[in-house]
Write a protein that holds these residues in place. Sequence first.
Motif, PDB file in Angstrom:
ATOM      1  N   ASN A  24     -48.795-125.550  18.032  1.00 11.94           N
ATOM      2  CA  ASN A  24     -47.382-125.724  17.702  1.00 11.94           C
ATOM      3  C   ASN A  24     -47.044-127.154  17.301  1.00 11.94           C
ATOM      4  N   LYS A  28     -46.710-128.444  12.273  1.00 11.93           N
ATOM      5  CA  LYS A  28     -45.524-129.239  11.926  1.00 11.93           C
ATOM      6  C   LYS A  28     -45.935-130.597  11.381  1.00 11.93           C
ATOM      7  N   ARG A  93     -45.246-117.642  11.314  1.00 12.13           N
ATOM      8  CA  ARG A  93     -43.915-118.148  11.615  1.00 12.13           C
ATOM      9  C   ARG A  93     -43.738-119.658  11.350  1.00 12.13           C
ATOM     10  N   SER A 121     -36.392-110.931  17.577  1.00  8.36           N
ATOM     11  CA  SER A 121     -35.717-111.408  16.381  1.00  8.36           C
ATOM     12  C   SER A 121     -35.751-112.940  16.343  1.00  8.36           C
ATOM     13  N   ARG A 122     -36.018-113.509  15.176  1.00 10.60           N
ATOM     14  CA  ARG A 122     -36.103-114.975  15.102  1.00 10.60           C
ATOM     15  C   ARG A 122     -35.273-115.475  13.917  1.00 10.60           C
ATOM     16  N   PRO A 123     -33.953-115.491  14.069  1.00 12.73           N
ATOM     17  CA  PRO A 123     -33.097-115.914  12.963  1.00 12.73           C
ATOM     18  C   PRO A 123     -33.241-117.409  12.677  1.00 12.73           C
ATOM     19  N   LEU A 124     -32.679-117.833  11.518  1.00  7.66           N
ATOM     20  CA  LEU A 124     -32.770-119.245  11.115  1.00  7.66           C
ATOM     21  C   LEU A 124     -31.395-119.897  11.052  1.00  7.66           C
ATOM     22  N   ASP A 125     -30.371-119.270  11.684  1.00  9.11           N
ATOM     23  CA  ASP A 125     -29.010-119.782  11.524  1.00  9.11           C
ATOM     24  C   ASP A 125     -28.871-121.255  11.927  1.00  9.11           C
ATOM     25  N   MET A 126     -29.563-121.679  12.983  1.00 11.81           N
ATOM     26  CA  MET A 126     -29.424-123.082  13.422  1.00 11.81           C
ATOM     27  C   MET A 126     -30.149-124.038  12.465  1.00 11.81           C
ATOM     28  N   SER A 163     -33.306-125.173  20.000  1.00  6.95           N
ATOM     29  CA  SER A 163     -34.350-124.493  19.221  1.00  6.95           C
ATOM     30  C   SER A 163     -35.415-125.491  18.768  1.00  6.95           C
ATOM     31  N   VAL A 164     -36.665-125.128  19.014  1.00  8.49           N
ATOM     32  CA  VAL A 164     -37.785-125.982  18.617  1.00  8.49           C
ATOM     33  C   VAL A 164     -37.809-126.120  17.090  1.00  8.49           C
ATOM     34  N   GLY A 165     -37.801-124.988  16.397  1.00  7.17           N
ATOM     35  CA  GLY A 165     -37.932-125.012  14.935  1.00  7.17           C
ATOM     36  C   GLY A 165     -36.754-125.706  14.266  1.00  7.17           C
ATOM     37  N   THR A 304     -42.020-119.921  27.619  1.00  2.00           N
ATOM     38  CA  THR A 304     -42.110-118.490  27.272  1.00  2.00           C
ATOM     39  C   THR A 304     -43.515-118.135  26.798  1.00  2.00           C
ATOM     40  N   ASP A 305     -44.219-119.103  26.203  1.00  6.30           N
ATOM     41  CA  ASP A 305     -45.574-118.806  25.718  1.00  6.30           C
ATOM     42  C   ASP A 305     -46.571-118.604  26.858  1.00  6.30           C
ATOM     43  N   ILE A 327     -35.946-116.408  26.457  1.00 10.21           N
ATOM     44  CA  ILE A 327     -36.076-116.968  25.098  1.00 10.21           C
ATOM     45  C   ILE A 327     -36.255-115.873  24.037  1.00 10.21           C
ATOM     46  N   PHE A 328     -37.218-114.987  24.225  1.00  9.78           N
ATOM     47  CA  PHE A 328     -37.488-113.953  23.212  1.00  9.78           C
ATOM     48  C   PHE A 328     -37.333-112.569  23.829  1.00  9.78           C
TER      49      PHE A 328
HETATM   50  C1  UD1 Z   1     -41.476-122.238  18.849  1.00 13.33           C
HETATM   51  C2  UD1 Z   1     -42.940-121.949  19.070  1.00 13.33           C
HETATM   52  C3  UD1 Z   1     -43.137-120.738  19.963  1.00 13.33           C
HETATM   53  C4  UD1 Z   1     -42.357-120.892  21.257  1.00 13.33           C
HETATM   54  C5  UD1 Z   1     -40.898-121.237  20.970  1.00 13.33           C
HETATM   55  C6  UD1 Z   1     -40.092-121.520  22.224  1.00 13.33           C
HETATM   56  C7  UD1 Z   1     -43.955-122.705  17.010  1.00 13.33           C
HETATM   57  C8  UD1 Z   1     -44.634-122.340  15.767  1.00 13.33           C
HETATM   58  N1  UD1 Z   1     -43.567-121.687  17.797  1.00 13.33           N
HETATM   59  O1  UD1 Z   1     -40.924-121.130  18.142  1.00 13.33           O
HETATM   60  O2  UD1 Z   1     -44.544-120.600  20.239  1.00 13.33           O
HETATM   61  O3  UD1 Z   1     -42.428-119.686  21.983  1.00 13.33           O
HETATM   62  O4  UD1 Z   1     -40.823-122.400  20.117  1.00 13.33           O
HETATM   63  O5  UD1 Z   1     -40.688-122.525  22.959  1.00 13.33           O
HETATM   64  O6  UD1 Z   1     -43.777-123.868  17.341  1.00 13.33           O
HETATM   65  N2  UD1 Z   1     -33.002-119.004  17.473  1.00 13.33           N
HETATM   66  C9  UD1 Z   1     -31.833-118.601  16.863  1.00 13.33           C
HETATM   67  N3  UD1 Z   1     -31.478-119.207  15.681  1.00 13.33           N
HETATM   68  C10 UD1 Z   1     -32.230-120.194  15.098  1.00 13.33           C
HETATM   69  C11 UD1 Z   1     -33.413-120.599  15.742  1.00 13.33           C
HETATM   70  C12 UD1 Z   1     -33.779-119.983  16.944  1.00 13.33           C
HETATM   71  O7  UD1 Z   1     -31.136-117.717  17.359  1.00 13.33           O
HETATM   72  O8  UD1 Z   1     -31.850-120.705  14.047  1.00 13.33           O
HETATM   73  C13 UD1 Z   1     -33.402-118.367  18.755  1.00 13.33           C
HETATM   74  C14 UD1 Z   1     -34.700-117.571  18.635  1.00 13.33           C
HETATM   75  O9  UD1 Z   1     -34.462-116.274  18.138  1.00 13.33           O
HETATM   76  C15 UD1 Z   1     -35.205-117.572  20.046  1.00 13.33           C
HETATM   77  C16 UD1 Z   1     -34.755-118.940  20.568  1.00 13.33           C
HETATM   78  O10 UD1 Z   1     -33.712-119.368  19.695  1.00 13.33           O
HETATM   79  O11 UD1 Z   1     -34.567-116.563  20.788  1.00 13.33           O
HETATM   80  C17 UD1 Z   1     -35.850-119.979  20.613  1.00 13.33           C
HETATM   81  O12 UD1 Z   1     -36.386-120.163  19.340  1.00 13.33           O
HETATM   82  P1  UD1 Z   1     -37.049-121.529  18.880  1.00 13.33           P
HETATM   83  O13 UD1 Z   1     -36.989-122.536  19.969  1.00 13.33           O
HETATM   84  O14 UD1 Z   1     -36.459-121.888  17.562  1.00 13.33           O
HETATM   85  O15 UD1 Z   1     -38.559-121.103  18.700  1.00 13.33           O
HETATM   86  P2  UD1 Z   1     -39.501-121.240  17.439  1.00 13.33           P
HETATM   87  O16 UD1 Z   1     -39.361-122.610  16.839  1.00 13.33           O
HETATM   88  O17 UD1 Z   1     -39.335-120.069  16.579  1.00 13.33           O
END
Ligand code: UD1
Length: 420
Positions: A24, A28, A93, A121-126, A163-165, A304-305, A327-328
């Motif tokens: 992870n 990046k 992802r 579900s993994r939306p990108l709204d944020m 959110s990590v991403g 969560t992982d 988280i998921f």
């Molecule tokens: C990253 C990790 C994943 C880890 C997760 C949480 C990578 C490639 N993957 O995933 O292994 O399990 O962090 O530690 O690094 N969400 C929204 N809207 C958004 C973005 C996120 O609703 O725009 C929600 C997601 O659906 C989820 C939660 O936020 O329920 C956490 O997601 P996020 O922290 O963004 O995880 P990833 O970056 O996808």
Amino acid sequence: MNDRFLVTGGARLQGSVRVAGAKNSVLKLMSAALLAEGTTTLSNCPEILDVPYMKRVLEGLGCFVTINGSDVSITTPAEIASDADFDAVRQFRASVCVLGPLTARCGRAKVALPGGDAIGSRPLDMHQSGLEKLGATTHIQHGCVVAEAKELRGANIRLDFPSVGATENILTAAVLAEGTTVLDNAAREPEILDLCIMLKEMGADITGEGSSTITIRGVEKLHPADHAVIGDRIVAGTWAYAAAMTQGDITVGGIAPKYLHLPLEKLKVAGAEVETYEHGFRVRMNHRPQAVDFQTLPYPGFPTDLQPMAIGIATIAEGSSVITENIFEARFRFVDELLRLGADATVDGHYVVIRGVEQLSSTPVWSSDIRAGAGLVLAGLCADGVTEVHDVFHIDRGYPNFVEQLRSLGATIERVSDAR
Ligand code: UD1
């Protein structure tokens, strides 16, 4: 090829392993190399499938990428393409992390909505609203997210959830924006810290990295860097739980134990002896684990992982455990496979109650994502007979040399390839 593992239960895992760089993080960091013209080199990269997948994405954007064992070098030209290849991106992802760097470098980015794990579900709204605060417009079109910006300007951004991403995409866009960005409620995962360290090595002006408020003063240009990837705390945690579940004794190197503080504390509650060193730790267990409750939360909470490993230890523990997934929402799909292995578990929304049994009972099971796959292998180690774990390509995306490392610790495990 659709490989499966044959896992023979009963071994007590003993010995030493060293973890490679974090999946992870490396993906990046590879993507952050897009931010500077020239050659960026990364060492301590894990030899996992996602790295060549990311190579393909970057090559499609005009970079030249070489992978030599644990060294990856990325040469980014002055002009890069803004549209990521649809098929390359949909494979995994983490590819969505090119969104920030492309918007910053090209004023436009088009990235397919990513595929990846079946964990919910993994939306990108944020991600989108963060880039919009920086002055971009974004929309979803034909299965892709498109961001466009004449120029990016610093802004105050507060995430609804850390959110990590989203934190990563906002960071990698803000480093080249005009002015100062203050990102509040940012994710604090060690992989974010690693990204900030590399961005600073590239010339970015960042303060507060590793905390929930990160300040980024935009600079005009970044330069390439040489960087060693942070160790994989999830792989390290998997070995820690493997030691406890098999009543074994494993020493893990290549990771600062502070990044696994809570997972190791939970093992102590389960009855394990844990010793920590500067760059590693040792977990020993010489009796059946005691039941422990877990709840997953953003870092520094329980990751969560590692939830499949938490469920794994609960299935064979003495007593009942409650595991809460915050988280998921779909991560408990993994529990259905454990039920077939003889676990006694009841799922209710985002809780699962597990009543530990003395031994699991082998049967064929199917991996649904990287961590669930590894969790099934650990469960197989605690079952009588031979457990067949199918769809192990998921595990190959995140665990380098998993079979070889398990064998070096005394497990009996075999990879079987069936031509389809
Ligand atoms: C990253 C990790 C994943 C880890 C997760 C949480 C990578 C490639 N993957 O995933 O292994 O399990 O962090 O530690 O690094 N969400 C929204 N809207 C958004 C973005 C996120 O609703 O725009 C929600 C997601 O659906 C989820 C939660 O936020 O329920 C956490 O997601 P996020 O922290 O963004 O995880 P990833 O970056 O996808």
